[in-house]
Design a protein around this motif. Sequence first.
Motif, PDB file in Angstrom:
ATOM      1  N   ASP A  82       0.770  -1.276   0.025  1.00  0.00           N
ATOM      2  CA  ASP A  82       0.155  -0.071  -0.054  1.00  0.00           C
ATOM      3  C   ASP A  82       0.807   1.364   0.250  1.00  0.00           C
ATOM      4  O   ASP A  82       0.422   2.290  -0.592  1.00  0.00           O
ATOM      5  N   ASP A  83       1.925   1.171   0.844  1.00  0.00           N
ATOM      6  CA  ASP A  83       2.876   2.437   0.729  1.00  0.00           C
ATOM      7  C   ASP A  83       3.946   2.663  -0.059  1.00  0.00           C
ATOM      8  O   ASP A  83       4.831   3.431  -0.042  1.00  0.00           O
ATOM      9  N   SER A  84       3.974   1.532  -1.259  1.00  0.00           N
ATOM     10  CA  SER A  84       5.114   1.518  -2.043  1.00  0.00           C
ATOM     11  C   SER A  84       4.563   2.316  -3.434  1.00  0.00           C
ATOM     12  O   SER A  84       3.694   2.779  -3.757  1.00  0.00           O
ATOM     13  N   ARG A  85       5.701   2.855  -4.080  1.00  0.00           N
ATOM     14  CA  ARG A  85       5.559   3.736  -5.297  1.00  0.00           C
ATOM     15  C   ARG A  85       5.886   2.644  -6.443  1.00  0.00           C
ATOM     16  O   ARG A  85       5.909   3.137  -7.718  1.00  0.00           O
TER      17      ARG A  85
END
Length: 154
Positions: A82-85
């Motif tokens: 979820d917090d990945s680019r």
Amino acid sequence: MSQIDIGADQDRVDAFNTEHSVGSWVRYWTGTRQDPAKSGQTRTEAQLLSGHTPVVWVTGHGACVALTHVDVIPGQPEDIEDDSRDLPNLYAAAERVGEYIAANGDGIYDVIGGHPLYARDLEALRQAANDVEQLREMLLNEREAHAKTIRDRA
């Protein structure tokens, strides 16, 4: 209905509410799961309807939907945190776009700031992604064949 069944139903409600907040995107069925699915966001926490059926209320539908007829859509593709680019696998993304187009049909999908997004724009990108994936597989196969030829000559 026994207390054990009610307890299991309440456990399902509690688990749903622990794992998913109000506003989670879901796919849901108002008839059988063989019918076409609809999508929306939860607008309430899950609850027991009349003390026996786990349900949730969903945008776009005027009644509650049994949790047996609700699948939560992940915030990101399965292979992305979820917090990945990071970007998802190209082929998997193209497949999801294809499913989206199949479910929503042709035409205009959205207009933001006067800029329209058409189904055919997405379809063109999906086809290009599939072409890239096929080319990648072909190149990998050629590389493996070339490496085998070199090993056989040695």
